[in-house]
Design an enzyme around this catalytic site. Structure first.
Site, PDB file in Angstrom:
ATOM      1  N   LYS A  39       0.831  -1.210   0.000  1.00  0.00           N
ATOM      2  CA  LYS A  39       0.000   0.000   0.000  1.00  0.00           C
ATOM      3  C   LYS A  39       0.863   1.257   0.000  1.00  0.00           C
ATOM      4  CE  LYS A  39      -4.035  -1.921   2.373  1.00  0.00           C
ATOM      5  NZ  LYS A  39      -5.069  -1.440   1.434  1.00  0.00           N
ATOM      6  N   ARG A  62      10.738  -4.471   8.872  1.00  0.00           N
ATOM      7  CA  ARG A  62      11.419  -5.494   9.668  1.00  0.00           C
ATOM      8  C   ARG A  62      10.390  -6.359  10.397  1.00  0.00           C
ATOM      9  NH1 ARG A  62       9.292  -4.973  13.801  1.00  0.00           N
ATOM     10  NH2 ARG A  62       9.678  -3.714  15.640  1.00  0.00           N
ATOM     11  N   LYS A  64      10.120  -8.779  13.691  1.00  0.00           N
ATOM     12  CA  LYS A  64      10.879  -9.063  14.923  1.00  0.00           C
ATOM     13  C   LYS A  64      11.362 -10.504  14.885  1.00  0.00           C
ATOM     14  CE  LYS A  64       9.312  -6.226  18.832  1.00  0.00           C
ATOM     15  NZ  LYS A  64      10.513  -5.449  19.020  1.00  0.00           N
ATOM     16  N   LYS A 130       9.347  12.332  22.998  1.00  0.00           N
ATOM     17  CA  LYS A 130       9.749  11.658  24.244  1.00  0.00           C
ATOM     18  C   LYS A 130      10.734  12.553  25.001  1.00  0.00           C
ATOM     19  CE  LYS A 130       9.109   6.775  23.571  1.00  0.00           C
ATOM     20  NZ  LYS A 130       9.749   5.451  23.622  1.00  0.00           N
ATOM     21  N   HIS A 138       3.767   7.154  15.383  1.00  0.00           N
ATOM     22  CA  HIS A 138       3.607   5.694  15.384  1.00  0.00           C
ATOM     23  C   HIS A 138       2.132   5.331  15.237  1.00  0.00           C
ATOM     24  CE1 HIS A 138       7.490   4.760  17.885  1.00  0.00           C
ATOM     25  NE2 HIS A 138       7.723   5.587  16.890  1.00  0.00           N
ATOM     26  N   GLU A 157       2.954  -2.305  12.935  1.00  0.00           N
ATOM     27  CA  GLU A 157       3.332  -0.979  13.443  1.00  0.00           C
ATOM     28  C   GLU A 157       3.958  -0.183  12.300  1.00  0.00           C
ATOM     29  OE1 GLU A 157       5.556   0.631  17.318  1.00  0.00           O
ATOM     30  OE2 GLU A 157       6.932   0.156  15.692  1.00  0.00           O
ATOM     31  N   ALA A 169      17.252   9.255  15.285  1.00  0.00           N
ATOM     32  CA  ALA A 169      16.832   8.013  15.957  1.00  0.00           C
ATOM     33  C   ALA A 169      17.807   6.869  15.667  1.00  0.00           C
ATOM     34  CB  ALA A 169      15.424   7.632  15.515  1.00  0.00           C
TER      35      ALA A 169
END
Ligand code: 0O2
Length: 256
Positions: A39, A62, A64, A130, A138, A157, A169
């Site tokens: 998409k 990725r 996990k 943060k 996110h 995610e 990051a």
């Protein structure tokens, strides 16, 4: 415990079952990842080939690893079960790097307004960074995956960030990794300051872009479509096919 041929067999069968269940589960996350990535690639290619502006710089994915899935289940204090693993919503992850901050929200909207994409959760670390300065948007989205005999809804995610946010990051992650989580206070302070620098750069570059090119128009389809590698001859034949034989070419060699 005494190892008998029976316990040995049970052990081997359990391993086989776990391997099969885990493989099936991870495969569904891979498929969910493929659906969402397709998409986003389609949006990128549409922007690139049909529009005057493409907000997507890079797409990476990725899955996990089984070890890190198991680590996360333990860290969260969940029961060791497949149901607990299903509660981990970032097994499949896509990262979309955009040119400017406003683009992250626009690409997020273009993805999440699709009828088969359900938004489960949004954490806006761009509006609310943060404490260490980390910024990114996110979203946990759910997408149906159609298998031969059933449909599974898979959470993925998606992280949306700018090039500057990604730069920060990626390096911050490396530095933390090097210090194994125990980062000296002055390093933390420097990282937070550099996050503020990256945020300022984002603002300045976006302002510069608007000064030079004006506001970006995502809805506008550029009529002089790039990448249309169709030869003039073929275009002429297509035009005659569509408009009928009454369409006669004037006395010019190149029409398009
Ligand atoms: P990797 O290597 O990307 O997989 P939750 O998942 O909700 O239980 P969490 O960690 O609060 O827990 O979720 P959140 O805040 O949405 O962040 C998850 C991911 O965001 C991380 O995944 C990182 O990719 C990224 N992230 C969050 N905070 C930071 C940060 O301070 N620095 C950097 N560099 N990245 C961050 P993983 O699983 O930790 O790693």
């Amino acid at each position: 415990m005494t190892i008998t041929p029976e316990t040995q067999t049970t052990f081997v069968e359990t391993l086989k079952e776990v391997r099969e269940d885990f493989t099936r589960l991870m495969l569904s996350y891979q498929f969910g990842l493929d659906e969402i990535t397709t998409k986003i690639r389609i949006l990128r290619d549409e922007f690139d080939k049909l529009h005057s502006y493409n907000p997507i710089e890079q797409i990476s994915t990725r899955l996990k690893s089984p070890e890190s899935v198991v680590d996360k289940v333990s860290r969260k204090g969940l029961d060791p079960s497949l149901d607990s693993i299903r509660r981990i919503t970032d097994i499949a992850g896509v990262r979309v790097t955009c040119s400017f901050t406003a683009d992250t929200y626009r690409v997020f909207e273009a993805l999440t307004r699709q009828p088969d994409v359900t938004v489960l959760q949004v954490k806006d670390y761009i509006a609310n960074p943060k404490p260490n300065g980390y910024r990114s948007l996110h979203a946990i989205v759910q997408v149906p995956v159609f298998l031969s005999s059933r449909t599974v809804n898979v959470p993925v995610e998606v992280q949306f960030r700018t090039v500057a946010m990604d730069f920060w990051a990626t390096l911050e992650h490396k530095i933390f990794y090097k210090y194994d989580g125990d980062v000296p206070a002055e390093v933390v302070q420097k990282l937070t300051e550099s996050a503020a620098t990256a945020a300022r750069m984002d603002r300045e570059m976006e302002e510069l872009h608007e000064t030079v090119h004006g506001p970006r128009d995502f809805a506008h389809v550029d009529r002089s479509i790039k990448g249309a590698d169709i030869s003039d001859d073929v275009v002429q034949r297509l035009a005659q096919f569509l408009a009928g034989p009454s369409l006669n070419p004037p006395d010019t060699e190149h029409l398009c």
